[in-house]
Motif scaffolding. Structure first.
Motif, short mmCIF file in Angstrom:
data_model
loop_
_atom_site.label_atom_id
_atom_site.label_comp_id
_atom_site.label_asym_id
_atom_site.label_seq_id
_atom_site.Cartn_x
_atom_site.Cartn_y
_atom_site.Cartn_z
N ASP A 55 -12.36 70.99 -7.25
CA ASP A 55 -12.33 72.28 -7.94
C ASP A 55 -13.74 72.56 -8.46
OD1 ASP A 55 -11.39 74.59 -8.98
OD2 ASP A 55 -10.44 73.68 -10.73
N ASN A 56 -14.05 73.81 -8.67
CA ASN A 56 -15.42 74.30 -8.83
C ASN A 56 -16.37 73.32 -9.51
OD1 ASN A 56 -17.42 76.08 -8.36
ND2 ASN A 56 -16.78 77.58 -9.88
N VAL A 59 -20.13 74.00 -12.20
CA VAL A 59 -19.71 74.89 -13.28
C VAL A 59 -18.82 74.14 -14.26
CG1 VAL A 59 -18.43 76.99 -13.84
CG2 VAL A 59 -19.92 76.94 -11.85
N LYS A 60 -17.87 73.36 -13.73
CA LYS A 60 -16.96 72.58 -14.57
C LYS A 60 -17.53 71.19 -14.83
CE LYS A 60 -12.60 74.84 -13.40
NZ LYS A 60 -11.22 74.64 -12.92
N LYS A 61 -17.30 70.71 -16.06
CA LYS A 61 -17.80 69.39 -16.41
C LYS A 61 -17.05 68.29 -15.67
CE LYS A 61 -20.11 68.61 -20.78
NZ LYS A 61 -19.98 68.17 -22.20
N ASP A 62 -15.75 68.40 -15.64
CA ASP A 62 -14.90 67.38 -15.00
C ASP A 62 -14.08 68.04 -13.89
OD1 ASP A 62 -15.67 65.27 -16.79
OD2 ASP A 62 -14.44 66.29 -18.31
N PRO A 63 -14.69 68.25 -12.70
CA PRO A 63 -13.96 68.89 -11.60
C PRO A 63 -12.80 68.02 -11.12
CG PRO A 63 -16.06 68.02 -10.82
CD PRO A 63 -16.05 67.85 -12.30
N GLN A 278 -19.35 80.03 -7.16
CA GLN A 278 -18.20 79.28 -6.63
C GLN A 278 -18.73 78.22 -5.67
OE1 GLN A 278 -15.88 82.46 -4.92
NE2 GLN A 278 -15.06 83.11 -6.91
#
Length: 308
Positions: A55-56, A59-63, A278
Motif C-alpha cells: 500500500d502507498n 507517503v505512508k510510514k508503515d505501508p 501514488q
C-alpha cells in the motif's frame, strides 16, 4: 630425493597460485562496473518491484502488504489503457518509419552516383537530428509547430490550409505531431547502422547477380535484405525498447496532453508518482513496462547468440 619433492611441491603450489590470480584478475577489473550496476540498477529495480506489492509506500510510514491490488487498480484505469493505445501508435509508427527513412537515406549515401564530397555533406545534414538533445529538439519543434510558426506559414502560402493549426495543442493533431518529432529525431541511428551494413556487403554478389540478369529490385530483395537481416532485427528490437521508454520529448512538448491525447506509459508513470503521489501504483506500472521490455531484451539476446 626429499629436497627434490619439496621443490616440486613448491613449484606446483606456485603455479596453482598464479593460475588462481589469473582467474581472479578479470573479475577484479569488472568489480567497479558490477558494484555500480548493483547500486544503480539491480537494487532500484528490486525496490520498485517490492513497492508495487505494498500500500502507498513513501507517503505512508508503515505501508501494508497489498498483493496484486495495485496491479488490479492500474489495469482497471481507463487512463492507463489510453496511454497503452497512444504508446502502441507512437512506437509502431516510429519504428516503421525509422526503418523506411533509415534504409532510404543509407541507400542514397551508399550509391556510386554521388560524389565523395557531396556524400560527406549529406551525411552531416542527415545525422544532425541525432546530435541534438531532447530539450533542443522539443524547443525547436515547439517553435516550428506554433500556430504562428514556420510550418503553418508554409502550409498557408502553398494553399494547403487557410487556418492556424494547433499542432501540439489540438487533440486531433498532438499525437501525430509528437510521433513526427520522434521520427525526425531517431531515423539517423537506423541510417548510420544500415549504411555500415551496406558497406560491408561484398560487391561480388551484386556483380554476379547482374551477370545472371538480376535488376536493381531483385538485387535489393535477394541480396541486400538477407545480408542486412541481422542488423534490421537488432535495430527493430533496440528501437522498440528505446521508443517505449521515451519520456523527455513527450514531457517537454505536450506533457501528455491535451486531455491525455499524447499520454504515454512513461508520462503516466511519472504523473502517478510525482503528481498524484501514488508511488505504489506508479511502481506497478513501471513493473509492467519492465516486463514488456525484458521480453524484447530476451529475444534480442537470443538473436545475438544465434548471429554469433
Amino acid at each position: 630425493m626429499a629436497k627434490e619433492r619439496e621443490t616440486t611441491k613448491k613449484e606446483s603450489s606456485g603455479k596453482t597460485l598464479q593460475a588462481m590470480k589469473r582467474k581472479r584478475e578479470p573479475y577484479l577489473y569488472l568489480l567497479p562496473t558490477i558494484v555500480l550496476m548493483l547500486l544503480l540498477l539491480i537494487i532500484p529495480i528490486c525496490m520498485v518491484v517490492r513497492y508495487s506489492f505494498f500500500d502507498n509506500v513513501i507517503v505512508k510510514k508503515d505501508p501494508v502488504f497489498a498483493g496484486l491490488k495495485n496491479y488490479a487498480m492500474i489495469l482497471s484505469d481507463k487512463t492507463f489503457f489510453v496511454a497503452v493505445k497512444n504508446t502502441l501508435f507512437f512506437v509502431g509508427a516510429s519504428v516503421i518509419v525509422h526503418m523506411f527513412l533509415g534504409m532510404l537515406f543509407a541507400i542514397l549515401l551508399n550509391t556510386r552516383y554521388i560524389g565523395i564530397n557531396l556524400k560527406a555533406f549529406f551525411r552531416v545534414i542527415y545525422v544532425l537530428p541525432w546530435m541534438f538533445t531532447a530539450s533542443v529538439i522539443a524547443i525547436l519543434w515547439k517553435m516550428m509547430m506554433n500556430p504562428n510558426g514556420i510550418i503553418n506559414y508554409l502550409l498557408q502560402i502553398t494553399n494547403l490550409t487557410s487556418s492556424h493549426i494547433e499542432w501540439l495543442g489540438s487533440r486531433n493533431f498532438a499525437l501525430f505531431s509528437v510521433t513526427l518529432i520522434n521520427i525526425w529525431a531517431g531515423y539517423p541511428f537506423y541510417m548510420v547502422s544500415i549504411l555500415a551494413g551496406l558497406q560491408g556487403i561484398p560487391t561480388d554478389l551484386y556483380e554476379a547477380s547482374a551477370i545472371d540478369g538480376a535488376n536493381a529490385v531483385q538485387q535489393f530483395i535477394r541480396i541486400t535484405i538477407p545480408q542486412l537481416k541481422p542488423i534490421i532485427i537488432s535495430l527493430f528490437m533496440l528501437d522498440f525498447v528505446w521508443t517505449i521508454q521515451q519520456f523527455a520529448l513527450i514531457w517537454m512538448t505536450t506533457g501528455g496532453g491535451p486531455i491525455n491525447a499524447t499520454e504515454m506509459i512513461s508520462t503516466f508513470i511519472y504523473k502517478r508518482g510525482f503528481s498524484k503521489y501514488q508511488y505504489s501504483q506508479a511502481s506497478a506500472s513501471a513493473v509492467i513496462l519492465l516486463v514488456v521490455c525484458s521480453v524484447i531484451a530476451v529475444f534480442y539476446v537470443r538473436h545475438q547468440r544465434e548471429r554469433d
